[in-house]
Motif scaffolding. Structure first.
Motif, short mmCIF file in Angstrom:
data_model
loop_
_atom_site.label_atom_id
_atom_site.label_comp_id
_atom_site.label_asym_id
_atom_site.label_seq_id
_atom_site.Cartn_x
_atom_site.Cartn_y
_atom_site.Cartn_z
N VAL A 614 -16.44 -16.87 -3.87
CA VAL A 614 -15.36 -16.64 -4.84
C VAL A 614 -15.42 -17.64 -5.98
N GLY A 615 -15.76 -18.89 -5.66
CA GLY A 615 -15.87 -19.90 -6.71
C GLY A 615 -16.96 -19.62 -7.72
N VAL A 616 -17.94 -18.81 -7.36
CA VAL A 616 -19.01 -18.42 -8.28
C VAL A 616 -18.68 -17.09 -8.95
N ILE A 617 -18.03 -16.21 -8.22
CA ILE A 617 -17.74 -14.86 -8.72
C ILE A 617 -16.78 -14.91 -9.90
N ILE A 618 -15.71 -15.72 -9.80
CA ILE A 618 -14.68 -15.72 -10.85
C ILE A 618 -15.24 -16.19 -12.19
N PRO A 619 -15.96 -17.33 -12.28
CA PRO A 619 -16.52 -17.70 -13.60
C PRO A 619 -17.49 -16.66 -14.16
N SER A 620 -18.27 -16.02 -13.28
CA SER A 620 -19.20 -15.00 -13.76
C SER A 620 -18.45 -13.79 -14.30
N LEU A 621 -17.43 -13.36 -13.59
CA LEU A 621 -16.62 -12.24 -14.07
C LEU A 621 -15.91 -12.59 -15.37
N LEU A 622 -15.50 -13.84 -15.51
CA LEU A 622 -14.82 -14.26 -16.73
C LEU A 622 -15.77 -14.19 -17.92
N LEU A 623 -17.01 -14.59 -17.73
CA LEU A 623 -17.99 -14.49 -18.81
C LEU A 623 -18.24 -13.03 -19.19
N LEU A 624 -18.33 -12.18 -18.18
CA LEU A 624 -18.56 -10.76 -18.45
C LEU A 624 -17.36 -10.09 -19.10
N LEU A 638 -14.62 -3.28 -18.62
CA LEU A 638 -13.45 -2.81 -17.87
C LEU A 638 -13.61 -3.05 -16.37
N ILE A 639 -14.81 -2.79 -15.85
CA ILE A 639 -15.03 -3.02 -14.42
C ILE A 639 -14.93 -4.50 -14.09
N ALA A 640 -15.46 -5.36 -14.98
CA ALA A 640 -15.35 -6.80 -14.74
C ALA A 640 -13.89 -7.24 -14.72
N LEU A 641 -13.08 -6.71 -15.63
CA LEU A 641 -11.65 -7.04 -15.62
C LEU A 641 -10.97 -6.52 -14.35
N GLN A 642 -11.39 -5.36 -13.90
CA GLN A 642 -10.83 -4.84 -12.65
C GLN A 642 -11.16 -5.76 -11.48
N CYS A 643 -12.40 -6.25 -11.43
CA CYS A 643 -12.78 -7.18 -10.36
C CYS A 643 -11.96 -8.47 -10.45
N LEU A 644 -11.70 -8.93 -11.68
CA LEU A 644 -10.88 -10.13 -11.83
C LEU A 644 -9.48 -9.92 -11.27
N GLU A 645 -8.96 -8.73 -11.41
CA GLU A 645 -7.64 -8.44 -10.85
C GLU A 645 -7.70 -8.34 -9.32
N ILE A 646 -8.74 -7.68 -8.81
CA ILE A 646 -8.84 -7.48 -7.36
C ILE A 646 -8.99 -8.81 -6.63
N VAL A 647 -9.75 -9.75 -7.24
CA VAL A 647 -10.03 -11.00 -6.54
C VAL A 647 -8.77 -11.83 -6.32
N THR A 648 -7.71 -11.57 -7.10
CA THR A 648 -6.45 -12.31 -6.89
C THR A 648 -5.79 -11.94 -5.58
N THR A 649 -6.15 -10.80 -5.01
CA THR A 649 -5.55 -10.37 -3.74
C THR A 649 -6.40 -10.76 -2.54
N HIS A 650 -7.43 -11.56 -2.76
CA HIS A 650 -8.31 -11.96 -1.65
C HIS A 650 -7.50 -12.73 -0.61
N PRO A 651 -7.55 -12.29 0.65
CA PRO A 651 -6.66 -12.91 1.65
C PRO A 651 -7.08 -14.31 2.08
N ASN A 652 -8.35 -14.67 1.92
CA ASN A 652 -8.85 -15.93 2.47
C ASN A 652 -9.31 -16.91 1.39
N ALA A 653 -9.04 -16.63 0.14
CA ALA A 653 -9.54 -17.51 -0.93
C ALA A 653 -8.42 -17.87 -1.89
N ARG A 654 -7.24 -18.09 -1.37
CA ARG A 654 -6.09 -18.38 -2.22
C ARG A 654 -6.29 -19.67 -3.02
#
Length: 693
Positions: A614-624, A638-654
């Motif tokens: 998750v710590g790598v995914i979020i900066p990459s999605l932010l660049l995209l 649009l898909i990158a923004l969707q992933c940025l929204e979905i990652v906020t609901t991650h149950p184990n990476a708060r």
């Protein structure tokens, strides 16, 4: 209540209720006991409603309020009910029935005349609603009368004299549009009547033939040229006396393109009639029509195929059980077409729309049409050996010359070679999908094709063909190397093979069982390299994660594939500017699309598999998400923004998500003023989600 509508603007709920009650009375009540005074009232109401429905509406008046639109629809339904009841065939009609029949007979021509008139595209056609209601509620003779009239009007529209130089790409045939509307909304009898018409009445085949008439004949008539039109036959004339040179090749090409352009402008409406279940009765005639012109011997034959292939594809692939009623002779004709269909769909001389339709016809024939003629699936194997493999070998050799920098190779040649390789591989995947869906002994052919595509995508070589081995510089920065991007082509073909929805429930599991070991071996070999992931294997990973269920892949295999996916995400996010500026890197954007789609699926279905990333995914999605690229990049953004929204609901990476909150909200605030409206809306939504964490 209905009389009060005339000139008083009384279009409230009471009027709508009265119109609905009037419609019900016409369709459900026994009208045989009506007196002359009652019929006078009905005639007056029908006259009022016909005035409302058939009045010409300009663009300013088209923006009526919702109540007035409902009133007009109610009038249209009531008029349709009156026509259906008045023209209903029965043995004994009392006096009131004869009166209503005369009213319906006088009303129907007015509605038909209005239905073929032009209108703005956004306007609702209440006259079409009248005809649809009459067809849906009337006996079969009602749609027969309406469909016959609309087909005759269609022929008249197509026979109008048109100059090739003035032929508009947006040719509109409103009679055919009305017919398509009736097929959708007028009940099953419309399709039955359409496909049961025979001479001397106008038939669907007459419309097809008229669409294929070259437009230059009308132009010649406009210029008062006295020469009689030349008769076009399938028998080629021979002898010195028949040798003729074309007046102008450019003029012939212009005529052909204008004819095809006009046909394509009305084709969506004609296809509507061939998608309905009743189209099975036209299958034999349509197959015979196509069989007579394969292979095409002239430009006129090509025009006919451009018109016939989409219609035949609609019939063969529709939900109409056509394969249960097709005659044995028609089945043999379809099987005899397979080689020509394969060659047509792979030829670069035809446009993409007709090639796609030919491939769709071939796919349906290979899956369903060979049960009695080709039970062993030898036709698929023959096409693979005699048509596909030679085409793939030739196109790959041509592409290899462009990579080697052969003299005389231009950018246009490079693009053409890449397109040829892509078309050949996609057709190879089509045969593989057909063989897999067919099952039985054809499964071995499907295994061979799938394994070949994955081997070339991952390793660059297979028993059928091979790509050039990549140099060290290309491996370090594959996105800039055309040879590296070529490895994406077999991976994309393999993905299209997996995305087919036909066949039984187990063929996809079998394909994965055959190809997954090839991929896993390649990933293990690449794991020790410090170079970015190879684009071919990266694309295969993303395709499998997108198209295959977790149970088929297995949790352990998914965990081994995810590091490659994340590495690809990071690599693309750091080099997105390079992709956006390079016109040749469009395949790179395709790989990025499938990577983001696979990531979206994982974040939704099994987010625990990417917790440590998750710590790598979020900066990459932010660049995209914050890249200011061209419009072609908008779907990926649009898909990158969707992933940025979905990652906020991650149950184990708060905690990991909260650490990135300030950086994400600040970066998204910068692109709130993005030129694209849909991007602006998505950015605001995602930023609000992150603000509420």
């Amino acid at each position: 209540a209905l009389k009060g509508m005339r000139g008083k603007g009384n279009d409230g709920p009471l009027t709508l209720a009265a119109a609905g009650a009037f419609e019900s009375a016409l369709t459900a009540a026994d009208l045989s006991g009506l007196e002359e005074g009652d019929m006078n009232v009905i005639e007056e109401l029908l006259d009022l409603m016909s005035t409302v429905v058939l009045e010409k509406v300009d663009d300013a008046a088209s923006r009526d309020d919702d109540t007035l639109r409902k009133w007009k629809k109610s009038c249209a339904r009531a008029l349709g009910a009156a026509i259906a009841t008045g023209l209903h065939k029965s043995e004994d009609l009392p006096n009131s029935g004869e009166r209503l029949e005369s009213l319906a007979q006088s009303l129907l021509p007015k509605v038909l005349a209005g239905s073929v008139c032009s209108s703005k595209p956004h306007l609702e056609r209440y006259d079409w609603m009248v005809l649809a209601g009459a067809c849906a509620n009337g006996s079969p003779n009602v749609p027969e009368q309406i469909v016959t009239s609309l087909l005759s009007s269609t022929i008249d529209d197509l026979q109008k004299k048109v100059d090739v130089r003035e032929c508009s790409p947006k040719f509109q045939c409103f009679s055919l549009m009305a017919l398509a509307y009736l097929v959708r909304c007028g009940g099953p009898n419309v399709g039955k009547v359409f496909h049961s018409l025979s001479a001397p009445a106008t038939t669907p085949l007459d419309v097809i033939n008229e669409l294929c008439v070259p437009l230059d004949q009308e132009s010649l008539q406009d210029e008062n040229i006295s020469d009689p039109p030349k008769q076009v036959t399938r028998q080629l004339p021979v002898g010195m006396s028949h040798l003729q040179l074309p007046d102008s090749l450019a003029k012939d090409e212009e005529m052909k393109n204008a004819t095809i352009q006009r046909a394509y402008s009305v084709m969506p409406y004609l296809i509507e009639a061939y998608v309905c279940p009743s189209s099975t009765s036209s299958c034999d005639n349509l197959v015979a029509f196509v069989d007579q012109i394969l292979p095409p011997l002239s430009e006129l034959d090509e025009v006919k195929l451009y018109v016939a292939f989409p219609l035949l594809a609609a019939v063969l692939n529709g939900q109409n059980d056509v394969w249960k009623v097709v005659s044995p002779s028609t089945g043999e004709q379809l099987q005899s077409m397979t080689t020509y269909l394969a060659q047509f769909s792979m030829s670069e001389d035809h446009d993409s729309f007709s090639r796609s339709a030919a491939a769709s016809c071939l796919f349906a024939i290979l899956i369903h049409g060979g049960e009695g003629v080709d039970p062993g699936g030898e036709n698929i194997k023959n096409l693979l050996d005699r048509v596909v493999y030679p085409a793939v070998t030739e196109s790959v050799a041509c592409l290899q010359q462009t990579f080697d920098g052969a003299s005389g190779v231009t950018a246009a040649t490079d693009h053409a070679c890449t397109a040829n390789v892509e078309a050949a591989l996609n057709f190879m995947a089509l045969l593989g999908s057909a063989a897999a869906c067919r099952g039985g002994r054809c499964s071995q052919t499907a295994d061979e094709i799938a394994s070949c595509l994955v081997q070339v995508a991952c390793n660059g070589s297979s028993s059928a063909f091979a790509f050039k081995s990549l140099e060290i510089e290309a491996q370090q920065h594959p996105i800039l190397d055309p040879a590296s991007l070529a490895f994406v082509l077999p991976a994309a073909a393999f993905g299209s093979m997996l995305s087919v929805k036909n066949g039984g429930p187990f063929w996809r599991q079998r394909i994965i069982h055959k190809t997954l070991p090839i991929l896993m071996k390649t990933l293990q070999e690449q794991a020790t390299s410090r170079s970015p992931p190879a684009l071919g294997s990266l694309a295969v990973v993303a395709q499998m994660l997108c198209s295959v269920s977790q149970t088929h892949l297995g949790e352990s295999k998914i965990r081994q594939m995810i590091p490659t996916l994340i590495a690809g995400l990071v690599y693309f996010s750091k080099n997105l500017d390079v992709i956006a500026q390079d016109d040749k890197a469009t395949k790179g954007l395709d790989v990025l699309s499938i990577i983001l789609a696979a990531l979206t699926k994982i974040l939704r279905i099994s987010p625990e598999d990417v917790t440590k990333f998750v710590g790598v995914i979020i900066p990459s999605l932010l660049l995209l998400s914050t890249c200011n690229a061209s419009e072609t990049y908008t779907p990926n953004q649009l898909i990158a923004l969707q992933c940025l929204e979905i990652v906020t609901t991650h149950p184990n990476a708060r905690n990991a998500v909260l650490r990135e909150k300030d950086q994400v909200t600040a970066a998204l605030s910068v692109i709130v003023d993005h030129p694209s409206k849909i991007i602006r809306q998505a950015v605001v939504h995602v930023r609000n989600v992150w603000f509420t964490l």
